[in-house]
Design an enzyme around this catalytic site. Sequence first.
Site, mmCIF file in Angstrom:
data_model
loop_
_atom_site.group_PDB
_atom_site.id
_atom_site.type_symbol
_atom_site.label_atom_id
_atom_site.label_comp_id
_atom_site.label_asym_id
_atom_site.label_seq_id
_atom_site.Cartn_x
_atom_site.Cartn_y
_atom_site.Cartn_z
ATOM 1 N N GLU A 225 -8.940 7.718 -5.100
ATOM 2 C CA GLU A 225 -7.784 7.628 -4.195
ATOM 3 C C GLU A 225 -6.739 8.628 -4.666
ATOM 4 O OE1 GLU A 225 -5.923 3.859 -4.758
ATOM 5 O OE2 GLU A 225 -4.338 4.201 -3.268
ATOM 6 N N ARG B 58 6.514 17.919 7.621
ATOM 7 C CA ARG B 58 6.849 16.529 7.327
ATOM 8 C C ARG B 58 7.587 16.387 5.988
ATOM 9 N NH1 ARG B 58 2.442 12.069 5.318
ATOM 10 N NH2 ARG B 58 3.849 10.319 5.542
ATOM 11 N N HIS C 29 -2.766 10.429 -3.875
ATOM 12 C CA HIS C 29 -1.501 10.484 -3.138
ATOM 13 C C HIS C 29 -0.720 11.695 -3.627
ATOM 14 C CE1 HIS C 29 -2.165 6.538 -1.462
ATOM 15 N NE2 HIS C 29 -2.582 6.171 -2.667
ATOM 16 N N ASN D 45 -7.088 10.018 0.776
ATOM 17 C CA ASN D 45 -5.649 9.767 0.806
ATOM 18 C C ASN D 45 -5.424 8.953 2.083
ATOM 19 O OD1 ASN D 45 -2.910 9.627 1.027
ATOM 20 N ND2 ASN D 45 -2.545 11.788 0.517
ATOM 21 N N ARG E 139 8.541 5.077 -5.373
ATOM 22 C CA ARG E 139 9.202 5.186 -4.066
ATOM 23 C C ARG E 139 9.626 3.788 -3.571
ATOM 24 N NH1 ARG E 139 5.862 8.985 -0.211
ATOM 25 N NH2 ARG E 139 7.752 8.608 1.020
ATOM 26 N N ALA F 93 -0.274 6.107 5.012
ATOM 27 C CA ALA F 93 0.416 4.825 5.219
ATOM 28 C C ALA F 93 -0.541 3.644 5.214
ATOM 29 C CB ALA F 93 1.196 4.863 6.526
ATOM 30 N N ASP G 19 -12.120 -2.923 2.973
ATOM 31 C CA ASP G 19 -13.412 -3.593 3.200
ATOM 32 C C ASP G 19 -14.520 -2.585 3.509
ATOM 33 O OD1 ASP G 19 -12.350 -6.075 2.707
ATOM 34 O OD2 ASP G 19 -12.274 -6.708 4.800
ATOM 35 N N TYR H 230 6.920 16.111 0.343
ATOM 36 C CA TYR H 230 5.500 16.470 0.433
ATOM 37 C C TYR H 230 5.221 17.963 0.251
ATOM 38 C CZ TYR H 230 4.939 11.704 2.154
ATOM 39 O OH TYR H 230 4.951 10.332 2.253
ATOM 40 N N ARG I 256 5.714 0.748 -0.716
ATOM 41 C CA ARG I 256 4.646 1.710 -1.056
ATOM 42 C C ARG I 256 3.984 1.395 -2.394
ATOM 43 N NH1 ARG I 256 5.325 5.891 2.795
ATOM 44 N NH2 ARG I 256 7.503 6.012 3.413
ATOM 45 N N PRO J 240 -3.171 9.174 8.277
ATOM 46 C CA PRO J 240 -2.155 9.524 9.257
ATOM 47 C C PRO J 240 -1.000 10.370 8.717
ATOM 48 C CG PRO J 240 -2.089 7.175 8.747
ATOM 49 C CD PRO J 240 -3.350 7.713 8.151
ATOM 50 N N ASN J 241 -0.613 11.317 9.547
ATOM 51 C CA ASN J 241 0.556 12.184 9.314
ATOM 52 C C ASN J 241 0.339 13.253 8.251
ATOM 53 O OD1 ASN J 241 2.294 10.808 11.252
ATOM 54 N ND2 ASN J 241 2.256 9.117 9.806
HETATM 55 C C1 DQA Z 1 1.065 9.290 0.718
HETATM 56 C C2 DQA Z 1 2.042 8.165 0.343
HETATM 57 C C3 DQA Z 1 2.118 7.116 1.432
HETATM 58 O O1 DQA Z 1 3.033 6.078 1.064
HETATM 59 C C4 DQA Z 1 2.605 7.734 2.726
HETATM 60 O O2 DQA Z 1 2.603 6.773 3.761
HETATM 61 C C5 DQA Z 1 1.832 8.938 3.101
HETATM 62 C C6 DQA Z 1 1.398 9.877 2.067
HETATM 63 C C7 DQA Z 1 1.080 10.432 -0.307
HETATM 64 O O3 DQA Z 1 0.169 11.267 -0.237
HETATM 65 O O4 DQA Z 1 1.985 10.528 -1.142
HETATM 66 O O5 DQA Z 1 1.615 9.199 4.287
HETATM 67 O O6 DQA Z 1 -0.256 8.741 0.739
#
Ligand code: DQA
Length: 142
Positions: A98, A18, A100, A74, A107, A77, A87, A23, A111, A10-11
């Site tokens: 994974e 954003r 980020h 990624n 942070r 949130a 799961d 970011y 998180r 998301p996002n």
């Molecule tokens: C994120 C870090 C997460 O805490 C956050 O909610 C994101 C982006 C990152 O890429 O740094 O949406 O995964």
Amino acid sequence: MKKILVINGPNLNMLGLREPALYGAQNFEALQAFIRSSAEALGLQVELFQSNHEGVIVDKIQAAYGVFDGILINPAAYTHTSVAILDALKAVALPTAEVHLTDISTREDFRKFSFVSLYAQKTICGKGFDGYKEGLEFLAQL
Ligand code: DQA
């Protein structure tokens, strides 16, 4: 040729707009282009997937079974909340990295914990777009 599923949560589709101080100024299309060119350089086939919905991400992970050789995710949130995504990753048991963009360990406290890290074989944080490349490199060499 190895097939890797790249999932953005998301996002992340709002990149550029954003919180650019955190970011970066580059948008989601730029991230996708970066992932595609990194994959091509490594000789990987990639499918790019983004969703703002937890269940849709779970469905996509389930559908990856028998189709993909690895997952780069990624979870955004959902990293910090989703037992369901953890799961699903454990269920399909594909090699998983994974990533980020930011360093979640420096942070807000909420998180700092990642459910996905309980399964992922590698976690890359705080390297911006380059983290996706590092994740693909990890999956390529397995
Ligand atoms: C994120 C870090 C997460 O805490 C956050 O909610 C994101 C982006 C990152 O890429 O740094 O949406 O995964």
